[in-house]
Design a protein around this motif. Structure first.
Motif, PDB file in Angstrom:
ATOM      1  N   ARG A  89      93.880  56.790  37.324  1.00 31.18           N
ATOM      2  CA  ARG A  89      93.762  56.097  38.612  1.00 31.18           C
ATOM      3  C   ARG A  89      92.318  55.669  38.918  1.00 31.18           C
ATOM      4  NH1 ARG A  89      98.566  56.246  40.935  1.00 31.18           N
ATOM      5  NH2 ARG A  89     100.033  57.925  40.439  1.00 31.18           N
ATOM      6  N   GLN A  90      91.690  55.074  37.916  1.00 31.28           N
ATOM      7  CA  GLN A  90      90.350  54.531  38.073  1.00 31.28           C
ATOM      8  C   GLN A  90      90.435  53.031  38.343  1.00 31.28           C
ATOM      9  OE1 GLN A  90      87.363  56.322  37.968  1.00 31.28           O
ATOM     10  NE2 GLN A  90      88.753  58.087  37.998  1.00 31.28           N
ATOM     11  N   PRO A  91      89.402  52.433  38.925  1.00 33.51           N
ATOM     12  CA  PRO A  91      89.413  50.985  39.178  1.00 33.51           C
ATOM     13  C   PRO A  91      89.556  50.183  37.885  1.00 33.51           C
ATOM     14  CG  PRO A  91      87.641  52.060  40.393  1.00 33.51           C
ATOM     15  CD  PRO A  91      88.196  53.094  39.463  1.00 33.51           C
ATOM     16  N   LEU A  92      90.047  48.961  38.027  1.00 29.63           N
ATOM     17  CA  LEU A  92      90.253  48.106  36.865  1.00 29.63           C
ATOM     18  C   LEU A  92      88.948  47.819  36.141  1.00 29.63           C
ATOM     19  CD1 LEU A  92      92.167  46.385  35.152  1.00 29.63           C
ATOM     20  CD2 LEU A  92      91.820  44.509  36.784  1.00 29.63           C
ATOM     21  N   SER A  93      87.861  47.677  36.881  1.00 29.17           N
ATOM     22  CA  SER A  93      86.573  47.411  36.237  1.00 29.17           C
ATOM     23  C   SER A  93      86.151  48.579  35.359  1.00 29.17           C
ATOM     24  CB  SER A  93      85.501  47.128  37.297  1.00 29.17           C
ATOM     25  OG  SER A  93      85.373  48.220  38.193  1.00 29.17           O
ATOM     26  N   VAL A  94      86.367  49.797  35.836  1.00 34.30           N
ATOM     27  CA  VAL A  94      86.044  50.984  35.047  1.00 34.30           C
ATOM     28  C   VAL A  94      86.952  51.062  33.821  1.00 34.30           C
ATOM     29  CG1 VAL A  94      86.015  53.525  35.044  1.00 34.30           C
ATOM     30  CG2 VAL A  94      85.157  52.253  37.025  1.00 34.30           C
ATOM     31  N   GLY A  95      88.231  50.790  34.027  1.00 32.22           N
ATOM     32  CA  GLY A  95      89.165  50.822  32.916  1.00 32.22           C
ATOM     33  C   GLY A  95      88.841  49.788  31.853  1.00 32.22           C
ATOM     34  N   SER A  96      88.446  48.596  32.283  1.00 34.66           N
ATOM     35  CA  SER A  96      88.117  47.529  31.338  1.00 34.66           C
ATOM     36  C   SER A  96      86.909  47.890  30.500  1.00 34.66           C
ATOM     37  CB  SER A  96      87.854  46.225  32.096  1.00 34.66           C
ATOM     38  OG  SER A  96      88.976  45.848  32.848  1.00 34.66           O
ATOM     39  N   LEU A  97      85.890  48.460  31.123  1.00 36.70           N
ATOM     40  CA  LEU A  97      84.695  48.835  30.374  1.00 36.70           C
ATOM     41  C   LEU A  97      84.973  50.019  29.453  1.00 36.70           C
ATOM     42  CD1 LEU A  97      81.772  47.650  30.417  1.00 36.70           C
ATOM     43  CD2 LEU A  97      83.330  46.783  32.161  1.00 36.70           C
ATOM     44  N   GLY A  98      85.786  50.967  29.923  1.00 34.55           N
ATOM     45  CA  GLY A  98      86.150  52.084  29.054  1.00 34.55           C
ATOM     46  C   GLY A  98      86.945  51.614  27.844  1.00 34.55           C
ATOM     47  N   ALA A  99      87.889  50.705  28.073  1.00 30.48           N
ATOM     48  CA  ALA A  99      88.686  50.159  26.971  1.00 30.48           C
ATOM     49  C   ALA A  99      87.820  49.352  26.012  1.00 30.48           C
ATOM     50  CB  ALA A  99      89.810  49.293  27.530  1.00 30.48           C
ATOM     51  N   LEU A 100      86.846  48.632  26.552  1.00 36.63           N
ATOM     52  CA  LEU A 100      85.938  47.863  25.708  1.00 36.63           C
ATOM     53  C   LEU A 100      85.155  48.785  24.776  1.00 36.63           C
ATOM     54  CD1 LEU A 100      84.576  45.082  25.111  1.00 36.63           C
ATOM     55  CD2 LEU A 100      82.879  45.708  26.855  1.00 36.63           C
ATOM     56  N   GLY A 101      84.678  49.905  25.318  1.00 32.50           N
ATOM     57  CA  GLY A 101      83.912  50.844  24.499  1.00 32.50           C
ATOM     58  C   GLY A 101      84.722  51.441  23.369  1.00 32.50           C
ATOM     59  N   MET A 102      86.033  51.564  23.556  1.00 30.71           N
ATOM     60  CA  MET A 102      86.876  52.156  22.522  1.00 30.71           C
ATOM     61  C   MET A 102      87.347  51.155  21.475  1.00 30.71           C
ATOM     62  SD  MET A 102      89.346  54.717  24.697  1.00 30.71           S
ATOM     63  CE  MET A 102      88.768  55.555  26.180  1.00 30.71           C
ATOM     64  N   SER A 103      87.274  49.865  21.768  1.00 30.52           N
ATOM     65  CA  SER A 103      87.937  48.887  20.905  1.00 30.52           C
ATOM     66  C   SER A 103      87.020  47.848  20.273  1.00 30.52           C
ATOM     67  CB  SER A 103      89.026  48.150  21.700  1.00 30.52           C
ATOM     68  OG  SER A 103      88.476  47.511  22.840  1.00 30.52           O
ATOM     69  N   VAL A 104      85.746  47.823  20.628  1.00 25.91           N
ATOM     70  CA  VAL A 104      84.815  46.846  20.055  1.00 25.91           C
ATOM     71  C   VAL A 104      83.692  47.577  19.337  1.00 25.91           C
ATOM     72  CG1 VAL A 104      83.112  45.057  20.562  1.00 25.91           C
ATOM     73  CG2 VAL A 104      85.324  45.022  21.698  1.00 25.91           C
ATOM     74  N   SER A 105      83.544  47.307  18.060  1.00 29.82           N
ATOM     75  CA  SER A 105      82.536  47.984  17.239  1.00 29.82           C
ATOM     76  C   SER A 105      81.209  47.236  17.265  1.00 29.82           C
ATOM     77  CB  SER A 105      83.016  48.073  15.786  1.00 29.82           C
ATOM     78  OG  SER A 105      84.188  48.852  15.677  1.00 29.82           O
ATOM     79  N   ASN A 106      80.174  47.946  16.896  1.00 29.66           N
ATOM     80  CA  ASN A 106      78.880  47.319  16.671  1.00 29.66           C
ATOM     81  C   ASN A 106      78.876  46.786  15.239  1.00 29.66           C
ATOM     82  OD1 ASN A 106      76.256  46.494  16.823  1.00 29.66           O
ATOM     83  ND2 ASN A 106      75.426  48.458  17.453  1.00 29.66           N
ATOM     84  N   SER A 107      79.710  45.781  15.010  1.00 34.90           N
ATOM     85  CA  SER A 107      79.949  45.292  13.655  1.00 34.90           C
ATOM     86  C   SER A 107      78.684  44.793  12.982  1.00 34.90           C
ATOM     87  CB  SER A 107      80.994  44.172  13.685  1.00 34.90           C
ATOM     88  OG  SER A 107      82.235  44.664  14.140  1.00 34.90           O
ATOM     89  N   ALA A 108      77.848  44.083  13.736  1.00 33.67           N
ATOM     90  CA  ALA A 108      76.662  43.490  13.139  1.00 33.67           C
ATOM     91  C   ALA A 108      75.583  44.519  12.846  1.00 33.67           C
ATOM     92  CB  ALA A 108      76.114  42.408  14.065  1.00 33.67           C
ATOM     93  N   PHE A 109      75.334  45.439  13.783  1.00 31.27           N
ATOM     94  CA  PHE A 109      74.197  46.336  13.666  1.00 31.27           C
ATOM     95  C   PHE A 109      74.542  47.667  13.004  1.00 31.27           C
ATOM     96  CE2 PHE A 109      72.820  43.268  16.694  1.00 31.27           C
ATOM     97  CZ  PHE A 109      71.441  43.228  16.641  1.00 31.27           C
ATOM     98  N   SER A 110      75.791  48.064  13.024  1.00 32.89           N
ATOM     99  CA  SER A 110      76.179  49.342  12.415  1.00 32.89           C
ATOM    100  C   SER A 110      77.252  49.180  11.342  1.00 32.89           C
ATOM    101  CB  SER A 110      76.694  50.314  13.496  1.00 32.89           C
ATOM    102  OG  SER A 110      75.683  50.625  14.420  1.00 32.89           O
ATOM    103  N   GLY A 111      78.296  48.418  11.650  1.00 30.30           N
ATOM    104  CA  GLY A 111      79.405  48.281  10.712  1.00 30.30           C
ATOM    105  C   GLY A 111      79.003  47.643   9.400  1.00 30.30           C
ATOM    106  N   TYR A 112      78.282  46.519   9.472  1.00 32.54           N
ATOM    107  CA  TYR A 112      77.910  45.821   8.241  1.00 32.54           C
ATOM    108  C   TYR A 112      76.973  46.634   7.353  1.00 32.54           C
ATOM    109  CZ  TYR A 112      75.672  42.617   5.046  1.00 32.54           C
ATOM    110  OH  TYR A 112      75.152  42.052   3.912  1.00 32.54           O
ATOM    111  N   PRO A 113      75.886  47.237   7.879  1.00 29.14           N
ATOM    112  CA  PRO A 113      75.006  48.006   6.979  1.00 29.14           C
ATOM    113  C   PRO A 113      75.735  49.127   6.247  1.00 29.14           C
ATOM    114  CG  PRO A 113      73.902  47.600   9.057  1.00 29.14           C
ATOM    115  CD  PRO A 113      75.325  47.151   9.239  1.00 29.14           C
ATOM    116  N   VAL A 114      76.699  49.765   6.914  1.00 31.03           N
ATOM    117  CA  VAL A 114      77.469  50.818   6.242  1.00 31.03           C
ATOM    118  C   VAL A 114      78.410  50.203   5.212  1.00 31.03           C
ATOM    119  CG1 VAL A 114      79.163  52.664   6.553  1.00 31.03           C
ATOM    120  CG2 VAL A 114      77.329  52.371   8.218  1.00 31.03           C
TER     121      VAL A 114
END
Length: 315
Positions: A89-114
């Motif tokens: 029961r958190q606000p939509l803005s909080v939920g959106s940012l939490g979901a973003l943190g779980m689903s978007v990787s740091n592909s350029a700065f972390s994913g690619y070098p690994v």
């Protein structure tokens, strides 16, 4: 296990060098931002141009990978949004940012070098595909929903218009467009230009890791351990599991696609996450999540690479 350590340790040593350089004031915060801009606006576009022009387009734009990575990431985003907004029961803005943190990787700065150290040159192709999903779908969706939840400022229509405008200026998408144009038109770049692009592309990985280390300096977790723990767990464990499952269902037994998807999905969240968190009142949570996820990824990526080796995914 020693083979895994040989892959992971140099990566985190470079992150540590960037952290220490900022801590000891060898490089200021503004100068470190300059390194990040070099990676984002110059080195990474060069890397994508090289990847696209040196391989057949049907190999670069693998539809099965795009579909599986997109479905896996969108599935995690949707499930996280439902959990935070409906169950907690958190606000939509909080939920959106939490979901973003779980689903978007740091592909350029972390994913690619690994990934490039584990699977080699194909990592650049997977970088391009992963960033298409992140920059065209997940990030715009999260920002629009966050603005809807906040119901202030520019408003959702203005935010959508601004987001679409920013996409046309995104250096990653510009690099993709240039690479595709060169490949489709069969343009042959002069040898000096190709050499310059190659040199810039080779600098992307080390410079990105160095910049990540500098970005971590000063981040703190203050009284948000529970929220940080949920986001980090979603990012480092649930996201790669969902992407891996989708790849297994869609791509079958292709070990290269599976390895690429797992390595990029298993990377920490995007480095812009704390900046977005500040805009929507989640500054401490986002900063703490980025710091904790980056440190914890040393363990989770090591375990992931070890398991992939045991099950023959890296064969």
């Amino acid at each position: 296990m020693l083979d895994v350590a040989a892959i992971i340790t140099p990566i985190f040593l470079l992150i540590g060098v960037g952290y220490l350089a900022t801590w000891w004031h060898i490089i200021s915060g503004e100068q470190m931002q300059g390194v990040s801009r070099f990676v984002l606006y110059i080195a990474l576009p060069a890397l994508l141009i090289r990847a696209i022009t040196q391989n057949p387009l049907e190999e670069v734009f693998n539809i099965r990978y795009l579909l599986a990575y997109g479905l896996g990431s969108l599935g995690v985003f949707t499930a996280a949004l439902f959990y935070i907004v409906r169950l907690k029961r958190q606000p939509l803005s909080v939920g959106s940012l939490g979901a973003l943190g779980m689903s978007v990787s740091n592909s350029a700065f972390s994913g690619y070098p690994v990934a490039v150290m584990v699977i080699g040159p194909p990592a650049a192709n997977f970088l391009a595909l992963s960033m298409i999903i992140e920059n065209l779908f997940i990030i715009p969706l999260a920002l629009v929903l966050a603005e809807v939840g906040r119901q202030s400022g520019q408003g959702v229509v203005a935010t959508l218009r601004h987001t679409l405008k920013q996409l046309t200026r995104n250096p990653i998408l510009i690099g993709l467009a240039l690479g595709v144009t060169i490949a489709v038109t069969d343009t042959h770049l002069p040898a000096p230009v190709l050499k310059a692009v190659d040199m810039l592309a080779n600098a992307a990985g080390p410079a990105a890791l160095f910049a990540i280390g500098g970005a971590l300096y000063g981040l703190k977790v203050r009284g948000v351990a529970a929220e940080v723990g949920e986001i980090v767990t979603g990012k480092l464990i649930i996201h790669p599991l969902c992407v891996g499952t989708c790849l297994w269902l869609i791509a079958g037994s292709d070990p290269l696609l599976l390895a690429g998807g797992l390595l990029f999905a298993g990377a920490p969240m995007a480095s812009i996450y704390p900046l977005l968190g500040q805009r929507y009142g989640m500054g401490n949570v986002a900063a703490g999540a980025l710091l904790a996820a980056t440190l914890a990824s040393f363990l989770t990526l090591s375990v992931m690479i070890g398991l992939m080796g045991c099950f023959g995914t890296l064969g």
